[in-house]
Design an enzyme around this catalytic site. Structure first.
Site, PDB file in Angstrom:
ATOM      1  N   CYS A 186      31.936 -16.925  40.422  1.00 52.30           N
ATOM      2  CA  CYS A 186      33.185 -17.126  39.678  1.00 52.30           C
ATOM      3  C   CYS A 186      32.882 -17.512  38.231  1.00 52.30           C
ATOM      4  O   CYS A 186      33.471 -16.965  37.296  1.00 52.30           O
ATOM      5  CB  CYS A 186      34.033 -18.202  40.356  1.00 52.30           C
ATOM      6  SG  CYS A 186      35.721 -18.305  39.719  1.00 52.30           S
ATOM      7  N   CYS A 187      31.944 -18.434  38.035  1.00 52.01           N
ATOM      8  CA  CYS A 187      31.548 -18.829  36.684  1.00 52.01           C
ATOM      9  C   CYS A 187      30.940 -17.651  35.926  1.00 52.01           C
ATOM     10  O   CYS A 187      31.182 -17.475  34.731  1.00 52.01           O
ATOM     11  CB  CYS A 187      30.549 -19.980  36.737  1.00 52.01           C
ATOM     12  SG  CYS A 187      31.261 -21.590  37.127  1.00 52.01           S
TER      13      CYS A 187
ATOM     14  N   CYS B 272      37.428 -25.969  34.513  1.00 57.52           N
ATOM     15  CA  CYS B 272      38.525 -25.307  35.210  1.00 57.52           C
ATOM     16  C   CYS B 272      39.147 -26.273  36.217  1.00 57.52           C
ATOM     17  O   CYS B 272      38.436 -27.050  36.866  1.00 57.52           O
ATOM     18  CB  CYS B 272      38.012 -24.064  35.926  1.00 57.52           C
ATOM     19  SG  CYS B 272      37.419 -22.769  34.816  1.00 57.52           S
TER      20      CYS B 272
ATOM     21  N   CYS C 100      37.825 -26.814  39.870  1.00 57.35           N
ATOM     22  CA  CYS C 100      36.451 -27.318  39.999  1.00 57.35           C
ATOM     23  C   CYS C 100      36.215 -28.606  39.210  1.00 57.35           C
ATOM     24  O   CYS C 100      35.070 -28.978  38.940  1.00 57.35           O
ATOM     25  CB  CYS C 100      35.460 -26.253  39.548  1.00 57.35           C
ATOM     26  SG  CYS C 100      35.566 -24.718  40.505  1.00 57.35           S
TER      27      CYS C 100
ATOM     28  N   CYS D 109      27.607 -24.357  34.693  1.00 59.49           N
ATOM     29  CA  CYS D 109      28.314 -23.096  34.895  1.00 59.49           C
ATOM     30  C   CYS D 109      27.486 -21.887  34.488  1.00 59.49           C
ATOM     31  O   CYS D 109      27.865 -20.753  34.767  1.00 59.49           O
ATOM     32  CB  CYS D 109      29.632 -23.103  34.132  1.00 59.49           C
ATOM     33  SG  CYS D 109      29.444 -23.342  32.359  1.00 59.49           S
TER      34      CYS D 109
END
Length: 237
Positions: A123-124, A206, A209, A232
Site C-alpha cells: 500500500c505504501c 495516513c 495506519c 513507509c
C-alpha cells in the site's frame, strides 16, 4: 532537472553531496537551505507531510514560491488536508499535490479492499513511493523534514547525502533539531501546526495506519502499530 538522468549527472550529484556533507557537518537549518538554493536554484523541492509548517516556513524565507511536495494518498486525516490548504494560503510557496495513479476505490477494486491492512508495505509503495519517484524525477534535490529524534531508525540521518533510491541529492535540513527546538520555533514564529498534534499525535501519516504512540515509545511508535513495519519506504537511503 526534467531530463533523462545520465551516469555523469548522477556522479556529479554524488560528488556535490559528498562535498556538502563534509563542509556542512554542523550547519544550521538555514545554512543548509541556503546551500541547497545556491547549488540547485529552483531545481529542488521541499517535502512536507503537513504535520507542521516549520520546514515550509524556513524554506520559503530562502526561496519564496518554493515547490512543496505533498503526497495526497487518499487516506489522510481531514485535519491534514486542512493543514495543507492553510499552509498553501499562508506561506509564499507552491504546493505540488501528488496523487497515486489510482483512487482508493480503484485500488480496492484492483487488489482488494483495505490493502493497508492486508499488505501495508505494498500500500505504501503504490500510494507513496511510486508517486514520489515520478515527482522527484523533475528535480536535482529534495529537502525533507526527517529528524534524528523521530525514531531509532533515523538516529543517524545525515544532513546531506545522495539518495540512491531516488537518484538525487537529499537534504535533511532539520535532522539535528530536537522536539524542544521545534516547539521553540513554532512558539516564536506562530507557525501553523496540524491540530492532531495537540490531540496527542506526534507523528502523523495516513489515518488507517496512525495511532497515538505506545506508552514509553518514540514518536513514530503509533505508526503501523502492532506491525514490524516502521517506515513507509520514502527514506530508504
Amino acid at each position: 532537472m526534467s531530463r533523462e538522468t545520465t551516469t555523469k549527472d548522477l556522479d556529479s550529484l554524488r560528488a556535490l553531496a559528498e562535498r556538502g556533507a563534509a563542509e556542512l557537518q554542523d550547519a544550521s537549518a538555514e545554512e543548509l537551505l541556503r546551500w541547497t538554493d545556491e547549488n540547485f536554484g529552483g531545481n529542488y523541492v521541499v517535502a512536507s507531510n503537513m504535520q507542521d509548517a516549520v520546514l515550509v516556513d524556513l524554506a520559503a524565507q530562502v526561496r519564496p514560491g518554493v515547490d512543496v511536495l505533498f503526497l495526497d494518498t487518499g487516506y489522510h486525516f481531514a485535519e491534514t488536508i486542512g493543514t495543507r490548504d492553510a499552509v498553501e494560503s499562508v506561506y509564499d510557496i507552491h504546493v505540488v499535490n501528488v496523487a497515486p495513479e489510482q483512487t482508493v476505490a480503484q485500488q480496492d477494486e484492483l487488489v482488494g479492499k483495505d490493502l493497508f491492512a492486508s499488505d501495508p508495505g505494498e500500500c505504501c509503495r503504490l500510494r507513496k513511493v511510486v508517486p514520489l519517484r515520478k515527482s522527484l524525477a523533475g528535480y536535482a534535490a529534495w529537502v525533507t523534514g526527517l529528524r534524528r529524534v523521530d525514531a531509532p531508525t533515523r538516529a543517524n540521518a545525515p544532513l546531506i547525502s545522495f539518495d540512491e533510491a531516488f537518484g538525487l541529492v537529499k537534504i535533511n535540513a532539520i535532522a539535528a533539531w530536537t522536539d524542544e527546538d521545534m516547539q521553540k520555533y513554532i512558539d516564536e514564529h506562530g507557525t501553523l501546526v496540524n491540530p492532531l498534534v495537540d490531540e496527542g499525535y506526534p507523528s502523523i501519516g495516513c489515518a488507517p495506519c496512525t495511532a497515538k504512540p505506545v506508552l514509553g515509545g518514540d514518536a513514530r511508535s503509533g505508526r503501523w502499530q502492532g506491525l514490524a513495519k516502521t517506515e513507509c519506504g520514502l527514506h530508504a537511503s
